[in-house]
Design a protein around this motif. Structure first.
Motif, short mmCIF file in Angstrom:
data_model
loop_
_atom_site.label_atom_id
_atom_site.label_comp_id
_atom_site.label_asym_id
_atom_site.label_seq_id
_atom_site.Cartn_x
_atom_site.Cartn_y
_atom_site.Cartn_z
N GLN A 1 134.09 50.87 26.84
CA GLN A 1 133.34 50.61 25.60
C GLN A 1 133.46 51.80 24.67
O GLN A 1 133.52 52.94 25.11
N TRP A 2 133.43 51.52 23.37
CA TRP A 2 133.66 52.56 22.36
C TRP A 2 132.61 52.46 21.27
O TRP A 2 132.91 52.11 20.12
N PRO A 3 131.36 52.79 21.60
CA PRO A 3 130.29 52.68 20.60
C PRO A 3 130.52 53.57 19.38
O PRO A 3 129.94 53.34 18.32
N GLU A 4 131.39 54.57 19.53
CA GLU A 4 131.70 55.46 18.39
C GLU A 4 132.21 54.66 17.19
O GLU A 4 132.06 55.09 16.05
N ALA A 5 132.84 53.52 17.49
CA ALA A 5 133.48 52.75 16.43
C ALA A 5 132.45 52.09 15.50
O ALA A 5 132.78 51.72 14.37
N THR A 6 131.22 51.94 15.97
CA THR A 6 130.27 51.12 15.21
C THR A 6 129.14 51.89 14.55
O THR A 6 128.29 51.29 13.91
N GLY A 7 129.11 53.20 14.66
CA GLY A 7 128.06 53.92 13.96
C GLY A 7 127.71 55.21 14.66
O GLY A 7 128.31 55.54 15.68
N PRO B 1 133.06 60.99 28.67
CA PRO B 1 134.28 61.39 27.97
C PRO B 1 135.23 60.20 27.76
O PRO B 1 135.30 59.31 28.61
N TRP B 2 135.96 60.25 26.68
CA TRP B 2 136.86 59.14 26.34
C TRP B 2 137.91 58.88 27.42
O TRP B 2 138.29 57.74 27.67
N TYR B 3 138.35 59.96 28.07
CA TYR B 3 139.54 59.84 28.92
C TYR B 3 139.29 59.11 30.24
O TYR B 3 140.24 58.81 30.94
N VAL B 4 138.00 58.86 30.60
CA VAL B 4 137.78 58.10 31.85
C VAL B 4 137.34 56.66 31.58
O VAL B 4 137.13 55.89 32.52
N ARG B 5 137.18 56.31 30.31
CA ARG B 5 136.69 54.95 30.05
C ARG B 5 137.72 53.91 30.50
O ARG B 5 138.92 54.07 30.26
N GLY B 6 137.22 52.91 31.18
CA GLY B 6 138.09 51.85 31.70
C GLY B 6 138.72 52.18 33.04
O GLY B 6 139.42 51.35 33.61
N MET C 1 148.84 57.74 24.76
CA MET C 1 147.70 56.93 25.24
C MET C 1 146.87 56.49 24.03
O MET C 1 146.37 57.32 23.29
N ASP C 2 146.75 55.18 23.82
CA ASP C 2 146.07 54.75 22.60
C ASP C 2 144.57 54.97 22.63
O ASP C 2 143.91 54.99 21.59
N LYS C 3 144.01 55.15 23.85
CA LYS C 3 142.57 55.44 23.93
C LYS C 3 142.23 56.70 23.15
O LYS C 3 141.16 56.83 22.59
N GLU C 4 143.21 57.63 23.15
CA GLU C 4 142.95 58.92 22.51
C GLU C 4 142.59 58.76 21.03
O GLU C 4 141.83 59.56 20.49
N THR C 5 143.12 57.74 20.41
CA THR C 5 142.84 57.55 18.98
C THR C 5 141.42 57.03 18.74
O THR C 5 140.93 57.09 17.63
N LYS C 6 140.78 56.53 19.81
CA LYS C 6 139.43 55.96 19.64
C LYS C 6 138.33 56.98 19.90
O LYS C 6 137.15 56.69 19.73
N ARG C 7 138.71 58.18 20.36
CA ARG C 7 137.70 59.16 20.75
C ARG C 7 136.98 59.72 19.52
O ARG C 7 137.53 59.73 18.42
N VAL D 1 143.06 66.36 24.92
CA VAL D 1 143.59 65.94 23.62
C VAL D 1 144.94 66.60 23.34
O VAL D 1 145.08 67.83 23.42
N SER D 2 145.94 65.76 23.05
CA SER D 2 147.33 66.22 23.01
C SER D 2 147.55 67.40 22.07
O SER D 2 148.29 68.32 22.39
#
Lengths: 97, 193, 102
Positions: A13-19, A26-31, C1-7, C15-16
Motif C-alpha cells: 500500500q502507498w498512502p503517500e500517494a493520496t495525501g 519503509p518503501w523497499y519492503v512493501r509487498g 525497481m518501479d516501487k522506488e518511484t512511489k516512495r 535509493v539508487s
C-alpha cells in the motif's frame, strides 16, 4: 496477532500517494514476504500521533527479510531486520487488498 | 514568503522568545536540558559492552532488556524509548541504520554522529552494507559471516554488542570499555586492540 | 525497481541516486544552534506540546530539495515552528511580529 516464525507479507500500500501521511514502513519492503522474529510490544500508532489524533496501541513486530529478495547486490543470504506495525502485515496466503 | 523558510537561526531565536514570554520555557531550562543532553556519550554504551564481556549473567539480561541493563549501570532511561541490544557473534555482524529519519540509541551513545544522519549512509546501509563498511570504514566482514542490517524504523532504539576482540584476556571492565567506540556499537567498525 | 518511484522523499533506504555518494565519516561537532534546537525539542515533548512523530511529520513535509539542502537541525526548527503554529501554541502573526522586531 502474529507468532514468531510466522511468514507474513508487508501490505503493498502507498498512502503517500493520496495525501499527507506519516508512515514507518519503509518503501523497499512493501509487498514482500518476511518472517516474524518476535513481537516487540504495543505502541501508539505513529500514523495518528504524527497528526495529534487519538492513537490506538498497535502491536509492533521485528520482521526478518532476506536481502537477496530485495536487492541484487552481493550476498543474498544477508538479512534485514525491521520494526513493522501489525496493521501493515498480512498472513501469507490471503488475497492482497 | 512562507514563514517557515525564514533563516533557521532567526526562527529559533523568535520561537524561543515567544515561548519564554508565554511562560512555556525558560532560559535556565534550556541550559539545563543542553547540559544533561551533552552528558550522554558513547562511554555509557561502552560500559555496558565491557560488563557484558566479563559478566555472562549481565550479558543475558542486556540481550533480554537493554533498558533495564542500562539502568543497572545508573544510566537514566526514564522517558527514553526502549533499548534493544543486538549481539554480534563470529557468525553474524549487526549494523544499525534508520532509513526514515535518524533514530539512534541516544541514551547510551549520545548525539547521533554526522554520518549516521546523512542520506548516503541511510541509503547504502540497507542495500550494500558490505561495500559501505569496506569503502568508508575499512571494515571488511568476512564472506562466511552474515550481515544483519537493522533498520530502526519505529519505537525501539538499537545498539550492537560487538564481539570481544582477541588479545584482551584478563582485562578488567574499565580497560575493556576504553577500546569500545561509538561506531562499534552501531556496527560500522569492530573493537580492536 | 518501479516501487522506488512511489516512495516519499525522506524514505531513503537503498535509493539508487545515493548509492555512489560517499559518506562523510569525519566528526562534526554540534553548534550552539544545533544543541539549542535539540534541547527545545526535548522540552516540548516533555511538556506534551509535540510528539516525536509530529516532529517527523513536519520534517517530511519539507519539500525534497530543501530537505536535502538544510542541515539536520535546520529541518528540526522548521518542523518545530510548524507544529507550534498547528497547535496554536504560537500564531503566525506573533511569529512574524517577533521576526520583524528582531
Amino acid at each position: 496477532m502474529f507468532l514468531a516464525g510466522e511468514t507474513v507479507r508487508v501490505k503493498d500500500q502507498w498512502p503517500e500517494a493520496t495525501g499527507p501521511v506519516h508512515i514507518r514502513t519503509p518503501w523497499y519492503v512493501r509487498g514482500l514476504e518476511g518472517e516474524v522474529v518476535r513481537c516487540l510490544g504495543e505502541f501508539s500508532n505513529p500514523e495518528d500521533l504524527a497528526f495529534a489524533r487519538p492513537a490506538e496501541k498497535r502491536p509492533l513486530y521485528h520482521v526478518r527479510f532476506l536481502k537477496g529478495a530485495i536487492w541484487s547486490e552481493a550476498k543474498p543470504d544477508d538479512e534485514l531486520l525491521i520494526e513493522i506495525f501489525g496493521h501493515w502485515l498480512e498472513p501469507v496466503g490471503q488475497e492482497r487488498p | 514568503m512562507n514563514i517557515l523558510e525564514t533563516d533557521s537561526e532567526r526562527l529559533l531565536t523568535a520561537v524561543r522568545s515567544l515561548l519564554e514570554r508565554k511562560g512555556i520555557i525558560s532560559t535556565a531550562e534550556v541550559m539545563e536540558r543542553m547540559a544533561s543532553t551533552d552528558a550522554a556519550s558513547s562511554g555509557q554504551g561502552a560500559r555496558m559492552v565491557a560488563k557484558a564481556w566479563v559478566d555472562p549473567a549481565y550479558r543475558v539480561r542486556m540481550l533480554e532488556d537493554g533498558t533495564k541493563a542500562a539502568e543497572e549501570l545508573g544510566i537514566v532511561m526514564r522517558g527514553m524509548p526502549p533499548l534493544g541490544v543486538l549481539e554480534s557473534t563470529p557468525e553474524v555482524h549487526n549494523l544499525v541504520v534508520c532509513t526514515l529519519c535518524s533514530c539512534y540509541p541516544r541514551a547510551v551513545l549520545g548525539y547521533p554522529p554526522f554520518w549516521y544522519k546523512s542520506a548516503s549512509f541511510r541509503a547504502r546501509a540497507v542495500r550494500d552494507p558490505r561495500e559501505l563498511l569496506a569503502s568508508e570504514w575499512k571494515t571488511v566482514v568476512p564472506d562466511d559471516v552474515k550481515v544483519r542490517v537493522v533498520d530502526s524504523t519505529a519505537d525501539y532504539r538499537w545498539m550492537v554488542l560487538p564481539v570481544r576482540p582477541a588479545g584482551t584476556d584478563g582485562w578488567d571492565e574499565e580497560r575493556l570499555a576504553g577500546i569500545v567506540r561509538e561506531g562499534d556499537m552501531i556496527g560500522v567498525t569492530v573493537p580492536a586492540v | 525497481m518501479d516501487k522506488e518511484t512511489k516512495r516519499a522523499h525522506h524514505d531513503l533506504g537503498g535509493v539508487s541516486k545515493f548509492m555512489c555518494e560517499p559518506v562523510d565519516i569525519e566528526p562534526h561537532g554540534l553548534t550552539a544552534f544545533d544543541r539549542e534546537v535539540d534541547a527545545l525539542r526535548q522540552m516540548l515533548a516533555a511538556k506534551k506540546l509535540m510528539t516525536v512523530d509530529e516532529l517527523r511529520r513536519g520534517i517530511e513535509a519539507i519539500p525534497e530539495a530543501e530537505y536535502h539542502r538544510l542541515s539536520y537541525y535546520r529541518r528540526w526548527i522548521r518542523s518545530i515552528a510548524d507544529n507550534l503554529m498547528v497547535h496554536g501554541v504560537i500564531t503566525e502573526t506573533e511569529l512574524r511580529a517577533e521576526l520583524e522586531g528582531s
